[in-house]
Structures are given as structure tokens and as C-alpha cells.
Design an enzyme around this catalytic site. Structure first.
Site, PDB file in Angstrom:
ATOM      1  N   ALA A  66     -10.663  13.937  -2.191  1.00  0.00           N
ATOM      2  CA  ALA A  66     -11.474  14.299  -3.342  1.00  0.00           C
ATOM      3  C   ALA A  66     -11.621  13.385  -4.480  1.00  0.00           C
ATOM      4  CB  ALA A  66     -10.927  15.740  -4.070  1.00  0.00           C
ATOM      5  N   GLY A 111      -8.563  15.456   0.675  1.00  0.00           N
ATOM      6  CA  GLY A 111      -9.813  16.190   1.265  1.00  0.00           C
ATOM      7  C   GLY A 111     -10.601  15.378   2.268  1.00  0.00           C
ATOM      8  N   GLU A 114      -8.743  17.077   4.905  1.00  0.00           N
ATOM      9  CA  GLU A 114      -9.011  18.306   5.116  1.00  0.00           C
ATOM     10  C   GLU A 114     -10.642  18.362   5.718  1.00  0.00           C
ATOM     11  OE1 GLU A 114      -8.238  18.820   0.949  1.00  0.00           O
ATOM     12  OE2 GLU A 114      -7.042  20.699   1.581  1.00  0.00           O
ATOM     13  N   GLU A 134      -1.744  15.112  -2.088  1.00  0.00           N
ATOM     14  CA  GLU A 134      -1.862  15.694  -3.115  1.00  0.00           C
ATOM     15  C   GLU A 134      -0.464  15.971  -4.219  1.00  0.00           C
ATOM     16  OE1 GLU A 134      -3.017  16.535  -0.190  1.00  0.00           O
ATOM     17  OE2 GLU A 134      -5.297  17.208  -0.626  1.00  0.00           O
TER      18      GLU A 134
HETATM   19  N1  CO8 Z   1     -11.199   9.319  -5.480  1.00  0.00           N
HETATM   20  C1  CO8 Z   1     -11.896   8.323  -6.202  1.00  0.00           C
HETATM   21  N2  CO8 Z   1     -11.770   7.193  -6.321  1.00  0.00           N
HETATM   22  C2  CO8 Z   1     -10.956   6.694  -5.248  1.00  0.00           C
HETATM   23  C3  CO8 Z   1     -10.280   7.402  -4.413  1.00  0.00           C
HETATM   24  C4  CO8 Z   1     -10.369   8.703  -4.628  1.00  0.00           C
HETATM   25  N3  CO8 Z   1      -9.826   9.828  -3.886  1.00  0.00           N
HETATM   26  N4  CO8 Z   1      -9.496   6.883  -3.784  1.00  0.00           N
HETATM   27  C5  CO8 Z   1      -9.586   5.296  -4.046  1.00  0.00           C
HETATM   28  N5  CO8 Z   1     -10.631   5.362  -4.873  1.00  0.00           N
HETATM   29  C6  CO8 Z   1     -11.135   4.011  -5.472  1.00  0.00           C
HETATM   30  C7  CO8 Z   1     -10.057   3.343  -6.201  1.00  0.00           C
HETATM   31  O1  CO8 Z   1      -9.941   4.061  -7.572  1.00  0.00           O
HETATM   32  C8  CO8 Z   1     -10.676   2.074  -6.365  1.00  0.00           C
HETATM   33  O2  CO8 Z   1     -11.624   2.049  -7.463  1.00  0.00           O
HETATM   34  P1  CO8 Z   1     -11.877   0.722  -8.178  1.00  0.00           P
HETATM   35  O3  CO8 Z   1     -11.948  -0.504  -7.417  1.00  0.00           O
HETATM   36  O4  CO8 Z   1     -12.930   0.962  -9.057  1.00  0.00           O
HETATM   37  O5  CO8 Z   1     -10.508   0.600  -9.112  1.00  0.00           O
HETATM   38  C9  CO8 Z   1     -11.380   2.034  -4.865  1.00  0.00           C
HETATM   39  O6  CO8 Z   1     -11.303   3.231  -4.443  1.00  0.00           O
HETATM   40  C10 CO8 Z   1     -10.458   1.282  -3.967  1.00  0.00           C
HETATM   41  O7  CO8 Z   1      -9.070   1.820  -4.069  1.00  0.00           O
HETATM   42  P2  CO8 Z   1      -7.726   0.894  -4.040  1.00  0.00           P
HETATM   43  O8  CO8 Z   1      -8.170  -0.357  -4.862  1.00  0.00           O
HETATM   44  O9  CO8 Z   1      -6.706   2.000  -4.506  1.00  0.00           O
HETATM   45  O10 CO8 Z   1      -7.730   0.732  -2.732  1.00  0.00           O
HETATM   46  P3  CO8 Z   1      -6.024   0.421  -1.865  1.00  0.00           P
HETATM   47  O11 CO8 Z   1      -6.564  -0.286  -0.760  1.00  0.00           O
HETATM   48  O12 CO8 Z   1      -5.180  -0.322  -2.913  1.00  0.00           O
HETATM   49  O13 CO8 Z   1      -5.488   1.716  -1.813  1.00  0.00           O
HETATM   50  C11 CO8 Z   1      -5.568   3.911  -1.077  1.00  0.00           C
HETATM   51  C12 CO8 Z   1      -6.107   2.629  -0.730  1.00  0.00           C
HETATM   52  C13 CO8 Z   1      -4.102   4.117  -0.395  1.00  0.00           C
HETATM   53  C14 CO8 Z   1      -6.424   4.941  -0.157  1.00  0.00           C
HETATM   54  C15 CO8 Z   1      -5.444   4.248  -2.506  1.00  0.00           C
HETATM   55  O14 CO8 Z   1      -6.771   4.210  -3.042  1.00  0.00           O
HETATM   56  C16 CO8 Z   1      -5.391   5.935  -2.664  1.00  0.00           C
HETATM   57  O15 CO8 Z   1      -4.155   6.088  -2.763  1.00  0.00           O
HETATM   58  N6  CO8 Z   1      -6.163   6.645  -2.883  1.00  0.00           N
HETATM   59  C17 CO8 Z   1      -6.072   7.956  -3.215  1.00  0.00           C
HETATM   60  C18 CO8 Z   1      -5.686   8.906  -2.162  1.00  0.00           C
HETATM   61  C19 CO8 Z   1      -5.310  10.337  -2.483  1.00  0.00           C
HETATM   62  O16 CO8 Z   1      -4.426  10.558  -3.362  1.00  0.00           O
HETATM   63  N7  CO8 Z   1      -6.277  11.194  -2.280  1.00  0.00           N
HETATM   64  C20 CO8 Z   1      -5.999  12.574  -2.539  1.00  0.00           C
HETATM   65  C21 CO8 Z   1      -7.012  12.980  -3.581  1.00  0.00           C
HETATM   66  S1  CO8 Z   1      -6.576  14.812  -3.934  1.00  0.00           S
HETATM   67  C22 CO8 Z   1      -7.693  15.549  -2.927  1.00  0.00           C
HETATM   68  O17 CO8 Z   1      -8.026  15.132  -1.919  1.00  0.00           O
HETATM   69  C23 CO8 Z   1      -7.451  17.026  -3.149  1.00  0.00           C
HETATM   70  C24 CO8 Z   1      -8.374  17.807  -2.197  1.00  0.00           C
HETATM   71  C25 CO8 Z   1      -8.360  19.128  -2.716  1.00  0.00           C
HETATM   72  C26 CO8 Z   1      -9.042  19.254  -3.896  1.00  0.00           C
HETATM   73  C27 CO8 Z   1      -9.120  20.405  -4.668  1.00  0.00           C
HETATM   74  C28 CO8 Z   1     -10.097  20.408  -5.799  1.00  0.00           C
HETATM   75  C29 CO8 Z   1      -9.798  21.525  -7.065  1.00  0.00           C
END
Ligand code: CO8
Length: 260
Positions: A66, A111, A114, A134
Site C-alpha cells: 500500500a 498490499g 495481498e 506491515e
Molecule cells: N509506498 C510508497 N512508496 C514506496 C513504497 C510504498 N509501499 N515502497 C517503495 N516506495 C518508494 C520509495 O519511497 C522510493 O521513493 P523515492 O525514490 O521517491 O525515495 C522508491 O519507491 C524506491 O524505493 P527504495 O529507494 O526504498 O528502493 P530499495 O530498492 O532501496 O528498496 C524495498 C525496495 C525493499 C521494496 C523498499 O522500498 C521497501 O521496503 N518498501 C516498503 C515495503 C513495505 O513496507 N510494504 C508494505 C507497506 S504497508 C501495506 O502494504 C499495508 C497493506 C494493508 C493496508 C491497509 C490500509 C489501512
């Protein structure tokens, strides 16, 4: 319909929906979820598409979860609205007559995992990484992950993955039953399309009924679940497809199913 965050390609009875926000690793914000729902509804209403492939744009991620900036703004009311939107979109895909294939190219986290679990079949590239991270962010899976992951891999494995936020490789995902197939990254699109074409070559009504019976039966006791199977089997016996499939076998020719 014009979309900002996804692309939709249709080729005969096959569609591909690509989540297209590569700068945010294809994260699901509200707009993207609404677009997925709208595009899928359009495919369902069109009545032509029978298999839909879901994937993400770019090399790095299928869907990295998400949208984290949007998550940060949520309160009790907006949080509930957001999870409801995700649940509705994924339940629609899961319960649809259209068969769905998640082609997981890279990260499928939170997400994103999911989303993939709501599809009927998951195919991952060798470099894919899956997980429910999460709890790293102080929340829990909110788009069905606590339930669908448990049903796919079992309660103990689901708890271990969710409590630790551990990200797993495609190989491990295959071993525990989170994905059905792992293929080289440069073959993912081709393999997902081959799988779609194979399914499309089968009796359309039979595939549709099989999906419905498997899904409806999965949460029932065996007796009631088998009841669904019997009813669906009997209904298919009245279909043109059944007649054509069996006649074609006996005449040693390929069946020309019409989905009736
Ligand atoms: N949302 C928004 N932006 C994101 C997300 C995300 N989930 N993941 C990555 N990005 C963005 C980064 O902020 C970055 O943007 P910028 O270049 O502007 O800084 C760009 O994508 C590239 O990401 P990274 O630089 O972090 O790339 P890396 O190769 O270093 O890392 C990862 C890749 C490991 C995937 C890392 O980006 C990461 O850990 N991302 C988050 C993953 C995560 O935690 N996902 C779960 C989110 S919570 C969720 O999904 C809940 C679902 C249920 C929702 C319920 C709603 C109420």
C-alpha cells in the site's frame, strides 16, 4: 476508460492489467485501487475476457505494498475506508468468473503480496521477493493478508512471516505454497501468457465452475463442499461444452468450446 496508474491490454479473451507507478514501486494508493476495480469491472461487464494477468511495470517491483505516504495520513475512519476499498477490489477479483494470474516481477510486499494472493494462480520471477512487512510500520496486513496467507501456507507459517516481517525469496515462496511456479525473470511474461492460453483452451464453463466450487468449498466442511461440486457437475452435464468436449474426444479432434 482512461487510467493514470494502470495500463490495460486486451488480446482476445486475455487481458493484462499492469500497475504502473514505477517511481513508487507500483504501490497501491486509493486511486490505483479504484482504477483496478473499475478496469476489472469493465472486463467483467464486457463478457469477453476470461483470463486476466496482473503484473507491475518496471524491473524492480510487482507491487511494493500500500502507498506508505497515504497510510501515514489515515485515522480510524479513513483507515477503515481504505481497507474496505482494498478488500472490495481483491474480493471482486477472487470471486470473479475471470481467472486471474499474478505475474510477480520483483517485490510483492504488504498490499502487493495481498493482491497476488487474491489471484487464482501466482507465478513469480526467480528474483521475486514476497512478504508481509506491515509490523515494521506498526500496522498489520489490512487487505486480507492475515486470512489469505493463513489459508495458503498454514497458520504457523503465516504467523512466522507476519510477526517477523521476513521477506522471502521466490524459491521459498514456492516451497511453502505461496506461489505455484517460479520462472526466469526474462521469461515471466511469456510463461504467464502461456499459462493463460492453456487455460483459455479448456472448456470455459468448466473452468468457471471449477473456480467457483473450489473457492466456495474451501471454507466449508467436506460434506457441504462436495455438495457444491455435485451441483456444479450436474449443471455442466446439461451444457453444450460438455457435449462438445466428449464428442470431440470420441471423434479424436480438438474441441471447439463455446462457453455455453
Ligand atoms: N509506498 C510508497 N512508496 C514506496 C513504497 C510504498 N509501499 N515502497 C517503495 N516506495 C518508494 C520509495 O519511497 C522510493 O521513493 P523515492 O525514490 O521517491 O525515495 C522508491 O519507491 C524506491 O524505493 P527504495 O529507494 O526504498 O528502493 P530499495 O530498492 O532501496 O528498496 C524495498 C525496495 C525493499 C521494496 C523498499 O522500498 C521497501 O521496503 N518498501 C516498503 C515495503 C513495505 O513496507 N510494504 C508494505 C507497506 S504497508 C501495506 O502494504 C499495508 C497493506 C494493508 C493496508 C491497509 C490500509 C489501512
Amino acid at each position: 476508460m482512461v487510467f493514470q496508474n494502470i495500463t490495460v491490454e486486451i488480446s482476445g479473451a486475455k487481458a493484462t492489467i499492469t500497475i504502473n507507478r514505477p517511481k513508487a514501486l507500483n504501490a497501491l494508493n486509493r486511486e490505483t485501487l479504484k482504477e483496478i476495480k473499475a478496469a476489472f469491472t469493465e472486463l467483467e461487464n464486457g463478457g469477453v475476457v476470461r483470463v486476466c494477468i496482473f503484473t507491475g511495470a518496471g524491473e524492480k517491483a510487482c507491487v511494493a505494498g500500500a502507498d506508505i505516504p497515504e497510510l501515514k495520513e489515515l485515522d480510524l475512519v479513513s483507515g477503515k475506508e481504505f481497507v474496505e476499498l482494498g478488500h472490495q477490489a481483491f474480493a471482486q477479483i477472487e470471486n470473479s468468473k475471470i481467472v486471474s494470474i499474478a505475474a510477480i516481477n520483483g517485490f510483492a510486499l504488504g498490499g502487493g503480496c495481498e493482491f497476488a494472493m487474491a489471484a487464482d494462480i501466482r507465478m513469480a520471477s526467480e528474483n521475486a521477493k514476497l512478504g508481509q512487512p506491515e509490523v515494521n510500520l506498526g500496522v498489520i496486513p489490512g487487505f486480507g493478508g492475515t486470512q489469505r496467507l493463513t489459508r495458503l501456507v498454514g497458520r504457523g507459517r503465516a504467523k512466522e512471516l507476519i510477526f517477523t516481517a521476513r521477506i522471502i525469496t521466490a524459491e521459498e515462496a514456492l516451497r511453502i505454497g505461496l506461489v505455484e511456479k517460479v520462472v526466469p525473470a526474462d521469461k515471466l511474461v511469456e510463461e504467464a501468457n502461456k499459462l493463460a492460453d492453456l487455460i483459455l483452451s479448456k472448456g470455459p464453463l468448466a473452468v468457471q465452475y471449477a473456480k467457483e466450487v473450489i473457492n466456495r468449498g474451501a471454507d466449508l466442511d467436506l460434506g457441504n463442499a462436495n455438495g457444491y461440486e455435485m451441483t456444479a457437475f450436474a449443471a455442466l452435464c446439461e451444457s453444450d461444452d460438455k457435449n462438445e468436449g466428449l464428442t470431440a474426444f470420441m471423434e479424436k479432434r480438438a474441441a471447439g468450446f463455446r462457453g455455453k
